[in-house]
Design an enzyme around this catalytic site. Structure first.
Site, PDB file in Angstrom:
ATOM      1  N   LYS A 189     -17.983  21.452  15.762  1.00 14.34           N
ATOM      2  CA  LYS A 189     -16.567  21.140  15.056  1.00 14.34           C
ATOM      3  C   LYS A 189     -16.152  22.035  14.086  1.00 14.34           C
ATOM      4  CE  LYS A 189     -20.027  17.639  13.636  1.00 14.34           C
ATOM      5  NZ  LYS A 189     -21.216  18.247  14.492  1.00 14.34           N
ATOM      6  N   GLY A 190     -16.760  22.601  13.620  1.00 15.30           N
ATOM      7  CA  GLY A 190     -16.206  23.242  12.574  1.00 15.30           C
ATOM      8  C   GLY A 190     -15.676  24.319  13.409  1.00 15.30           C
TER       9      GLY A 190
ATOM     10  N   ASP B 196     -24.022  19.431  15.783  1.00 12.33           N
ATOM     11  CA  ASP B 196     -23.595  20.755  15.688  1.00 12.33           C
ATOM     12  C   ASP B 196     -23.308  21.303  17.371  1.00 12.33           C
ATOM     13  OD1 ASP B 196     -25.303  20.968  13.602  1.00 12.33           O
ATOM     14  OD2 ASP B 196     -27.133  20.899  14.419  1.00 12.33           O
TER      15      ASP B 196
ATOM     16  N   GLN C 131     -22.097  15.967  11.829  1.00 12.34           N
ATOM     17  CA  GLN C 131     -22.810  15.491  12.388  1.00 12.34           C
ATOM     18  C   GLN C 131     -22.148  14.527  13.767  1.00 12.34           C
ATOM     19  OE1 GLN C 131     -22.943  13.602   8.859  1.00 12.34           O
ATOM     20  NE2 GLN C 131     -24.482  15.564   8.284  1.00 12.34           N
TER      21      GLN C 131
ATOM     22  N   GLY D 193     -16.676  31.478  23.225  1.00  8.85           N
ATOM     23  CA  GLY D 193     -17.687  31.339  22.841  1.00  8.85           C
ATOM     24  C   GLY D 193     -17.226  31.399  20.631  1.00  8.85           C
TER      25      GLY D 193
ATOM     26  N   GLY E 146     -32.060  26.543   9.624  1.00  7.97           N
ATOM     27  CA  GLY E 146     -32.371  27.835   9.726  1.00  7.97           C
ATOM     28  C   GLY E 146     -33.249  27.505  11.326  1.00  7.97           C
TER      29      GLY E 146
ATOM     30  N   ASP F  82     -19.580  29.127  27.440  1.00  8.11           N
ATOM     31  CA  ASP F  82     -20.349  30.539  27.983  1.00  8.11           C
ATOM     32  C   ASP F  82     -21.953  30.822  28.230  1.00  8.11           C
ATOM     33  OD1 ASP F  82     -19.759  29.819  25.210  1.00  8.11           O
ATOM     34  OD2 ASP F  82     -20.998  31.400  24.773  1.00  8.11           O
TER      35      ASP F  82
ATOM     36  N   ALA G 114     -24.101  18.994   6.384  1.00  6.35           N
ATOM     37  CA  ALA G 114     -23.789  19.312   7.608  1.00  6.35           C
ATOM     38  C   ALA G 114     -23.791  21.493   7.671  1.00  6.35           C
ATOM     39  CB  ALA G 114     -21.909  18.214   7.839  1.00  6.35           C
ATOM     40  N   GLY G 115     -23.686  21.719   8.454  1.00  3.37           N
ATOM     41  CA  GLY G 115     -22.879  22.618   8.575  1.00  3.37           C
ATOM     42  C   GLY G 115     -21.914  23.229   9.413  1.00  3.37           C
ATOM     43  N   HIS G 116     -21.344  23.379   8.921  1.00  2.00           N
ATOM     44  CA  HIS G 116     -19.720  23.941  10.667  1.00  2.00           C
ATOM     45  C   HIS G 116     -19.416  25.400  10.477  1.00  2.00           C
ATOM     46  CE1 HIS G 116     -18.523  19.439   9.977  1.00  2.00           C
ATOM     47  NE2 HIS G 116     -19.501  19.396   9.771  1.00  2.00           N
TER      48      HIS G 116
HETATM   49  P1  GDP Z   1     -20.842  22.064  14.020  1.00  2.00           P
HETATM   50  O1  GDP Z   1     -22.313  21.263  12.825  1.00  2.00           O
HETATM   51  O2  GDP Z   1     -20.527  20.965  14.809  1.00  2.00           O
HETATM   52  O3  GDP Z   1     -19.762  22.272  13.275  1.00  2.00           O
HETATM   53  O4  GDP Z   1     -21.603  22.666  14.275  1.00  2.00           O
HETATM   54  P2  GDP Z   1     -22.139  24.207  13.922  1.00  2.00           P
HETATM   55  O5  GDP Z   1     -21.471  25.372  13.517  1.00  2.00           O
HETATM   56  O6  GDP Z   1     -23.191  23.869  13.060  1.00  2.00           O
HETATM   57  O7  GDP Z   1     -23.111  24.958  14.961  1.00  2.00           O
HETATM   58  C1  GDP Z   1     -22.379  25.624  16.346  1.00  2.00           C
HETATM   59  C2  GDP Z   1     -22.699  26.968  16.670  1.00  2.00           C
HETATM   60  O8  GDP Z   1     -21.703  27.499  18.323  1.00  2.00           O
HETATM   61  C3  GDP Z   1     -21.767  27.998  15.332  1.00  2.00           C
HETATM   62  O9  GDP Z   1     -22.855  29.028  15.933  1.00  2.00           O
HETATM   63  C4  GDP Z   1     -20.536  28.433  16.494  1.00  2.00           C
HETATM   64  O10 GDP Z   1     -19.425  29.778  15.718  1.00  2.00           O
HETATM   65  C5  GDP Z   1     -20.897  28.117  18.020  1.00  2.00           C
HETATM   66  N1  GDP Z   1     -20.182  27.839  19.011  1.00  2.00           N
HETATM   67  C6  GDP Z   1     -18.448  27.106  18.708  1.00  2.00           C
HETATM   68  N2  GDP Z   1     -18.375  26.985  20.049  1.00  2.00           N
HETATM   69  C7  GDP Z   1     -19.140  27.968  20.607  1.00  2.00           C
HETATM   70  C8  GDP Z   1     -18.601  28.221  21.781  1.00  2.00           C
HETATM   71  O11 GDP Z   1     -17.576  27.779  22.545  1.00  2.00           O
HETATM   72  N3  GDP Z   1     -19.308  29.190  22.323  1.00  2.00           N
HETATM   73  C9  GDP Z   1     -20.769  29.818  22.062  1.00  2.00           C
HETATM   74  N4  GDP Z   1     -21.301  31.043  22.463  1.00  2.00           N
HETATM   75  N5  GDP Z   1     -20.815  30.198  20.237  1.00  2.00           N
HETATM   76  C10 GDP Z   1     -19.883  28.535  19.801  1.00  2.00           C
HETATM   77  P1  IMO Z   2     -23.443  18.860  11.601  1.00  2.00           P
HETATM   78  O1  IMO Z   2     -22.159  17.870  11.190  1.00  2.00           O
HETATM   79  C1  IMO Z   2     -27.160  18.726  13.312  1.00  2.00           C
HETATM   80  C2  IMO Z   2     -29.989  15.303  11.391  1.00  2.00           C
HETATM   81  C3  IMO Z   2     -31.473  16.076  10.548  1.00  2.00           C
HETATM   82  C4  IMO Z   2     -32.465  14.840  10.409  1.00  2.00           C
HETATM   83  C5  IMO Z   2     -31.443  13.830  10.499  1.00  2.00           C
HETATM   84  C6  IMO Z   2     -31.341  13.924   9.687  1.00  2.00           C
HETATM   85  O2  IMO Z   2     -23.345  20.283  11.088  1.00  2.00           O
HETATM   86  O3  IMO Z   2     -22.988  18.465  13.295  1.00  2.00           O
HETATM   87  P2  IMO Z   2     -30.298  14.327   7.228  1.00  2.00           P
HETATM   88  O4  IMO Z   2     -30.201  14.989   6.260  1.00  2.00           O
HETATM   89  O5  IMO Z   2     -28.667  13.889   7.145  1.00  2.00           O
HETATM   90  O6  IMO Z   2     -31.384  13.012   5.981  1.00  2.00           O
HETATM   91  O7  IMO Z   2     -31.134  13.731   8.345  1.00  2.00           O
HETATM   92  O8  IMO Z   2     -29.690  13.827  11.273  1.00  2.00           O
HETATM   93  N1  IMO Z   2     -28.868  15.832  10.506  1.00  2.00           N
HETATM   94  C7  IMO Z   2     -28.306  16.828  11.313  1.00  2.00           C
HETATM   95  N2  IMO Z   2     -27.928  17.737  12.732  1.00  2.00           N
HETATM   96  N3  IMO Z   2     -26.267  18.470  12.500  1.00  2.00           N
HETATM   97  C8  IMO Z   2     -25.672  17.836  11.753  1.00  2.00           C
HETATM   98  O9  IMO Z   2     -24.575  18.558  11.256  1.00  2.00           O
HETATM   99  C9  IMO Z   2     -27.361  17.169  10.674  1.00  2.00           C
HETATM  100  N4  IMO Z   2     -26.934  15.818   9.933  1.00  2.00           N
HETATM  101  C10 IMO Z   2     -27.993  15.806  10.270  1.00  2.00           C
HETATM  102  O10 IMO Z   2     -31.683  17.269  11.555  1.00  2.00           O
HETATM  103  O11 IMO Z   2     -32.745  14.986  11.991  1.00  2.00           O
HETATM  104 MG    MG Z   3     -24.280  22.221  11.757  1.00  2.00          MG
END
Ligand code: GDP
Ligand code: IMO
Ligand code: MG
Length: 424
Positions: free
Chosen positions: A15-16, A12, A224, A415, A302, A333, A38-40
């Site tokens: 990366k997305g 998290d 991840q 942001g 969530g 930020d 994953a959730g990007h």
């Molecule tokens: P990922 O799994 O690495 O792609 O990251 P996620 O999407 O799960 O979580 C990153 C969150 O931070 C998302 O809600 C993005 O929209 C948000 N985000 C990414 N870059 C920034 C940043 O520079 N500032 C803020 N405030 N939010 C960001």
């Molecule tokens: P992205 O790509 C954050 C964590 C889970 C748990 C552990 C094992 O969005 O960064 P799993 O379901 O993979 O067997 O869970 O890994 N986990 C993540 N944490 N971002 C992710 O993906 C994750 N994918 C798995 O919360 O601790």
């Molecule tokens: Mg994520």
């Protein structure tokens, strides 16, 4: 030029967003590991896209998207994702390629994931319950695994499913006293997966090598984070794939040597979801401040994310094992408004100081953090798009992180939107 994006913390990191920004200069974006755990997130104008299986480059109309052999594909999630994009007039015809060797996540994997976590009680791993671990376990075990290519021969698939379901039902009954699953129901679902997904399914390794030979530029999208790597992360509190850059060649069929640049993505602080040691965690008002300001709630589940200070020991480790060339530091930020900011520069473990991250969970859970404290800033930085326009303390913070991890920070996030990005 080929590049790869790698999470440097526990996932998290943003990366997305970084993939979306860099995809502007890429012909092809490849997911190569993990699954719908994953959730990007990609934010474009008023639209927010949360992508679980499709590469984040999908929101750019001309970009080709590949789901490599190392991904475990949950067809239900993937089909929903494709439909949701279609509603926004983003179509995938002729630009999505799914590896025929990618393993398939079925309902029984999710059931197994849930039952195992429930049975572990307070010792649970805190998985996303997306069936990812059980599917990879079947892949390694081989005898009860299904790959995308298996959807091509429905007659054989029916027999395969009978064998698998018989085996799984024994486990469900013996270990969990759970309801059996039904092979016919799963087979019916598989028929619709075959219908909808086989048109996209192919030999992606061949496709990628041909594309490289044709001079196309490829962006590999890690899922991840490095500290969740099955071999090099904080085992057993990890995911079931190689989430560091070490997973990229195996998960795509493209050697790491063919990648010109590895971008590590980190947050200006640290977050973690699920169980496991987290030395810089701030389970207090600082952590809550970061959670509220950074909207630190899981994109997939969530769940509130655990929050803490930037850990230079952990990130340096990810940089070292990942052969990372430069860094994207997101969420600067989010730290605005804090009087003081801390960076962990070393650990003390059993009285000994170390700057090398111990992936051994027993050692790591004993780590005491040695911090360096710097002054924060008050100014709103969400509209800043030039490094020199950042407040002095923010610039100093960036430079301190660079000094601690020994790599340049070339992208800074201020942001969630595309435009809220500083390039250096
Ligand atoms: P990922 O799994 O690495 O792609 O990251 P996620 O999407 O799960 O979580 C990153 C969150 O931070 C998302 O809600 C993005 O929209 C948000 N985000 C990414 N870059 C920034 C940043 O520079 N500032 C803020 N405030 N939010 C960001
Ligand atoms: P992205 O790509 C954050 C964590 C889970 C748990 C552990 C094992 O969005 O960064 P799993 O379901 O993979 O067997 O869970 O890994 N986990 C993540 N944490 N971002 C992710 O993906 C994750 N994918 C798995 O919360 O601790
Ligand atoms: Mg994520």
């Amino acid at each position: 030029m080929n590049s790869c994006i790698i999470g440097l913390q526990w996932g998290d990191e943003g990366k997305g967003k970084v993939v979306d920004v860099l995809a502007e200069h890429s012909d092809i974006v490849v997911r190569y590991s993990g699954g719908a755990n994953a959730g990007h997130t990609v934010v474009i104008g008023e639209d927010t896209f949360a992508l679980h299986l499709l590469p984040s480059g999908v929101v750019r109309p001309g970009t080709i998207c590949v789901i490599g052999n190392g991904v475990v594909v949950d067809p239900d999630t993937l089909m929903k994702e494709i439909e949701r994009l279609a509603q926004k007039n983003i179509t995938l015809t002729k630009r999505l390629f799914i590896s025929e060797n990618a393993h398939v996540v079925l309902d029984y994997h999710k059931k197994e994931d849930r039952l195992r976590e429930e049975s572990l009680g307070k010792n649970k791993l805190g998985t996303t319950i997306r069936g990812v671990g059980p599917c990879y376990a079947d892949k390694v075990g081989r005898s009860y695994a299904l790959r995308m290519a298996d959807l091509r021969n429905l007659e054989r698939l029916k027999a395969q499913l009978q064998t698998i379901v018989e085996y799984k039902n024994k486990i469900f009954a013996a270990l969990y006293n759970a309801e059996p699953i039904n092979a016919d129901d799963i087979f019916e679902k598989c028929k619709s997966y075959a219908d909808k997904l086989l048109p996209f399914t192919t030999d992606t390794t061949e496709f990628l090598h041909k594309s490289i030979a044709d001079g196309k530029s490829i962006l590999f999208e890690g899922a991840q984070g490095s500290l969740l790597d099955l071999d090099h992360g904080t085992f057993p509190f990890v995911t079931s794939s190689n989430a560091s850059s070490l997973g990229m060649p195996a998960g795509s069929g493209v050697p790491a040597k063919m990648v010109d640049k590895f971008f590590g993505v980190g947050k200006a602080y640290t977050t973690r979801v699920g169980s496991g040691p987290f030395p810089t965690e701030q389970d207090n008002e600082i952590g809550q401040y970061i959670r509220d300001k950074g909207n630190e709630y899981g994109t997939t589940t969530g769940r509130p994310r655990r929050c803490g200070w930037f850990d230079a020991v952990a990130v340096s480790y990810a940089v070292t094992i990942g052969s990372i060339d430069c860094i994207a530091l997101m969420h600067l930020d989010t730290l605005t408004g804090l009087k003081e900011i801390k960076i962990c520069r070393a650990y003390k473990i059993n009285g000994k100081k170390t700057t090398f991250f111990p992936a051994n969970t027993t050692k790591l859970s004993r780590a005491e953090c040695i911090y360096e404290t710097v002054p924060g800033w008050e100014e709103d930085i969400t509209e800043v798009n030039n490094f020199h326009d950042l407040p002095l303390n923010a610039r100093n913070y960036i430079m301190l992180i660079e000094e601690k991890i020994g790599k340049p920070i070339t992208i800074i996030g201020v942001g969630p939107k595309r435009s809220q990005t500083i390039f250096r």
